[in-house]
Design an enzyme around this catalytic site. Structure first.
Site, PDB file in Angstrom:
ATOM      1  N   THR A   9       0.707  -1.237   0.049  1.00  0.00           N
ATOM      2  CA  THR A   9       0.125   0.158  -0.119  1.00  0.00           C
ATOM      3  C   THR A   9       0.881   1.237   0.014  1.00  0.00           C
ATOM      4  O   THR A   9       0.645   2.152  -0.720  1.00  0.00           O
ATOM      5  CB  THR A   9      -0.845  -0.205   1.233  1.00  0.00           C
ATOM      6  OG1 THR A   9      -1.613  -1.240   1.052  1.00  0.00           O
ATOM      7  CG2 THR A   9      -1.774   1.277   1.087  1.00  0.00           C
ATOM      8  N   ASN A  60      -5.868  -9.100  -8.001  1.00  0.00           N
ATOM      9  CA  ASN A  60      -5.661  -9.528  -6.812  1.00  0.00           C
ATOM     10  C   ASN A  60      -7.184 -10.591  -6.650  1.00  0.00           C
ATOM     11  O   ASN A  60      -7.257 -11.494  -5.883  1.00  0.00           O
ATOM     12  CB  ASN A  60      -5.645  -8.877  -5.553  1.00  0.00           C
ATOM     13  CG  ASN A  60      -6.472  -7.665  -5.652  1.00  0.00           C
ATOM     14  OD1 ASN A  60      -6.218  -6.932  -6.492  1.00  0.00           O
ATOM     15  ND2 ASN A  60      -7.387  -7.550  -4.734  1.00  0.00           N
ATOM     16  N   GLN A  94       0.613  -8.829  -6.201  1.00  0.00           N
ATOM     17  CA  GLN A  94       0.183 -10.393  -6.444  1.00  0.00           C
ATOM     18  C   GLN A  94       1.023 -11.013  -7.536  1.00  0.00           C
ATOM     19  O   GLN A  94       0.881 -12.228  -7.486  1.00  0.00           O
ATOM     20  CB  GLN A  94      -1.187 -10.480  -6.956  1.00  0.00           C
ATOM     21  CG  GLN A  94      -2.155 -10.022  -6.006  1.00  0.00           C
ATOM     22  CD  GLN A  94      -2.444 -10.932  -4.789  1.00  0.00           C
ATOM     23  OE1 GLN A  94      -2.183 -12.005  -4.888  1.00  0.00           O
ATOM     24  NE2 GLN A  94      -2.865 -10.300  -3.605  1.00  0.00           N
ATOM     25  N   SER A 110       5.169  -6.500  -2.142  1.00  0.00           N
ATOM     26  CA  SER A 110       4.821  -6.847  -0.848  1.00  0.00           C
ATOM     27  C   SER A 110       5.071  -8.151  -0.328  1.00  0.00           C
ATOM     28  O   SER A 110       5.007  -9.092  -0.824  1.00  0.00           O
ATOM     29  CB  SER A 110       3.517  -6.509  -0.427  1.00  0.00           C
ATOM     30  OG  SER A 110       3.136  -6.496   0.918  1.00  0.00           O
ATOM     31  N   HIS A 132       4.619 -10.183   2.225  1.00  0.00           N
ATOM     32  CA  HIS A 132       3.704 -11.115   2.808  1.00  0.00           C
ATOM     33  C   HIS A 132       3.047 -12.063   1.699  1.00  0.00           C
ATOM     34  O   HIS A 132       2.211 -12.965   2.123  1.00  0.00           O
ATOM     35  CB  HIS A 132       2.901 -10.606   3.806  1.00  0.00           C
ATOM     36  CG  HIS A 132       1.724  -9.733   3.367  1.00  0.00           C
ATOM     37  ND1 HIS A 132       0.289 -10.246   3.212  1.00  0.00           N
ATOM     38  CD2 HIS A 132       1.778  -8.367   2.922  1.00  0.00           C
ATOM     39  CE1 HIS A 132      -0.383  -9.201   3.048  1.00  0.00           C
ATOM     40  NE2 HIS A 132       0.325  -8.417   2.790  1.00  0.00           N
ATOM     41  N   THR A 178      13.999   4.666  10.260  1.00  0.00           N
ATOM     42  CA  THR A 178      15.122   3.649  10.544  1.00  0.00           C
ATOM     43  C   THR A 178      14.447   2.401   9.748  1.00  0.00           C
ATOM     44  O   THR A 178      13.428   2.005   9.859  1.00  0.00           O
ATOM     45  CB  THR A 178      15.227   3.367  11.871  1.00  0.00           C
ATOM     46  OG1 THR A 178      15.876   4.370  12.405  1.00  0.00           O
ATOM     47  CG2 THR A 178      16.207   2.398  12.230  1.00  0.00           C
ATOM     48  N   CYS A 188     -18.709  -7.467   2.203  1.00  0.00           N
ATOM     49  CA  CYS A 188     -19.082  -7.279   3.505  1.00  0.00           C
ATOM     50  C   CYS A 188     -18.241  -7.398   4.432  1.00  0.00           C
ATOM     51  O   CYS A 188     -18.075  -6.791   5.593  1.00  0.00           O
ATOM     52  CB  CYS A 188     -20.148  -8.466   3.659  1.00  0.00           C
ATOM     53  SG  CYS A 188     -21.456  -8.653   2.156  1.00  0.00           S
TER      54      CYS A 188
HETATM   55  N1  PLP Z   1      -1.906  -4.284  -4.298  1.00  0.00           N
HETATM   56  C1  PLP Z   1      -2.550  -5.423  -4.460  1.00  0.00           C
HETATM   57  C2  PLP Z   1      -2.875  -6.049  -5.758  1.00  0.00           C
HETATM   58  C3  PLP Z   1      -2.810  -6.361  -3.376  1.00  0.00           C
HETATM   59  O1  PLP Z   1      -3.403  -7.424  -3.549  1.00  0.00           O
HETATM   60  C4  PLP Z   1      -2.524  -5.904  -2.060  1.00  0.00           C
HETATM   61  C5  PLP Z   1      -2.820  -6.551  -0.759  1.00  0.00           C
HETATM   62  O2  PLP Z   1      -3.711  -7.561  -0.654  1.00  0.00           O
HETATM   63  C6  PLP Z   1      -2.023  -4.674  -2.007  1.00  0.00           C
HETATM   64  C7  PLP Z   1      -1.790  -3.857  -3.251  1.00  0.00           C
HETATM   65  C8  PLP Z   1      -1.550  -4.105  -0.670  1.00  0.00           C
HETATM   66  O3  PLP Z   1      -0.448  -4.568   0.033  1.00  0.00           O
HETATM   67  P1  PLP Z   1      -0.227  -4.448   1.602  1.00  0.00           P
HETATM   68  O4  PLP Z   1      -1.009  -5.713   2.291  1.00  0.00           O
HETATM   69  O5  PLP Z   1       1.516  -5.150   1.630  1.00  0.00           O
HETATM   70  O6  PLP Z   1      -0.331  -3.220   1.756  1.00  0.00           O
END
Ligand code: PLP
Length: 399
Positions: free
Chosen positions: A73, A152, A180, A200, A202, A238, A326
């Protein structure tokens, strides 16, 4: 005890144990600040340099063009806000698509409030942006185009190289939200010729709370966080050293096992899609049949409410995600499903299943049997289905 089958890897992935192990010393024994001049800090700095180089190599980028952030994000916000601002004297027009993640779409909405003009490109029924639409939307004052690499929700993969080339021909910069896509599709920023790319950790078995933005050398984008001199003075704060080291380790492992991991996911994804389409009536696959993420399947079941489907599947130990929002506090169906032309009532009956390396064929077979049973049970309770069965009304106006 009910078994748990995790089919929500697009939401987040399990951190690899090797990643946790690689991170641990950086919390406890080697906690020096990389900006400190003594050896205890400088050895942390060396580890950061090493992590940046490894990550950059996996993406085909020079190490100095990788900037660490706190999440996808943040990377998306930075790419859009700081670049739009830096080039505002050239123009205030931006282009994006109708199926972006909210990290992009809510940012462009904010930019509109700051006086920028944004064109939202439509997508076809498979979720693909038409390159001709981009060519037609580009203007003299367009500074930046941002198109999601792989969606996503529906998994559709865009022709990023072609779209970036079109933007460049007309003098606009190109950003892609590859959150993704990284580690799930082969990505080389130089080959794709993109100017900015977000990722990202995770989403590829790294820790939460760390991401990256690739910024091509020479690009004028502004500093995003003001403060210290970290990240070449563009993103102060940092560094999250353990998380960055974890991200590098996760990407190393994902890329080392790329071929077998992806082949495994593809086989199971196709097995899932084929079985559901063959064995459940009144269902459609959302997203492109082949130009899609190797781990994504997204279905709409007519006469079924997605949230009920999701909750009933959870009782059977299956964790997935629905196409209506939802869960995130709104009753609107997803903007992505509406953008591919689904009527509201069908979009509401959607289910996203995102597979992972750990998913097995038995998991998929168990899930298909559960879907068949739950969909049938929910339809029995649906007055719309009853009307349909009695020939009063057909909902399926879609394709
Ligand atoms: N962009 C896409 C296509 C995503 O699927 C996601 C998370 O679901 C994000 C951005 C946001 O990533 P983060 O959870 O690391 O902020």
């Amino acid at each position: 005890m009910t078994r748990q089958i995790y089919l929500d890897n697009a939401a987040t992935t399990a951190t690899y144990p090797e990643v946790v192990e690689a991170m641990l010393p950086w919390f406890t024994e080697r906690y020096g600040n990389p900006s400190s001049l003594y050896e205890f800090g400088q050895s942390t700095k060396a580890a950061l340099i090493d992590a940046r180089e490894r990550i950059a190599a996996h993406l085909g980028a020079p190490a100095q063009d990788i900037y660490f952030t706190a999440c996808g994000t943040e990377s998306d916000n930075w790419a859009l806000k700081a670049t739009a601002e830096a080039y505002a004297n050239k123009g205030k027009h931006l282009i994006t698509s109708a199926i972006e993640h909210h990290a992009i779409s809510h940012t462009t909405e904010w930019l509109e409030k700051q006086g920028f003009e944004v064109t939202y490109l439509p997508v076809n029924a498979d979720g693909l942006v038409n390159p001709a639409d981009l060519a037609a939307a580009l203007r003299e004052d367009t500074t930046l185009v941002s198109i999601i690499f792989a969606n996503n929700e529906i998994g559709t993969v865009q022709p990023i190289k072609e779209l970036a080339a079109i933007a460049h021909e007309r003098g606009a910069l190109f950003h892609t939200d590859a959150v993704q896509a990284v580690a799930h599709l082969p990505i080389n920023v130089e080959e794709l010729d993109v100017d900015l790319l977000s990722a990202s950790a995770h989403k590829f078995h790294g820790p939460k709370g760390v991401g990256l933005l690739y910024i091509r050398k020479g690009l004028k984008t502004r500093s995003f966080l003001h403060g210290g001199a970290q990240e070449r003075k563009r993103r102060a704060g940092t560094e999250n050293v353990p998380a960055i080291i974890g991200m590098a380790k996760a990407l190393d492992l994902c890329m080392e096992r790329f071929d077998e991991r992806i082949a495994h996911e593809l086989e199971l994804r196709d097995h899932l899609i084929n079985r559901v389409l063959a064995e459940v009536e009144h269902v459609r696959l959302n997203g492109h049949r082949t130009l899609r993420l190797p781990n994504n399947a997204n279905f709409s079941f007519e006469f079924v409410e997605g949230e009920s489907l999701l909750l009933t599947l959870e009782q059977k130990g299956i964790l997935a995600s629905s196409g209506s929002a939802c869960a995130s506090g709104s009753l609107d169906p997803s903007h992505v499903l509406l953008a591919i032309g689904l009527p509201h009532e069908i979009a509401h009956g959607s289910l996203r299943l995102s597979l992972g390396e750990a998913t097995t064929r038995e998991d998929i077979d168990y899930t298909v049997e559960a879907i068949k049973e739950v969909v049938e049970r929910l339809r029995q309770m649906s007055p719309l289905f009853e009307d349909f069965i009695h020939g009063k009304k057909a909902l399926s106006a879609v394709r």
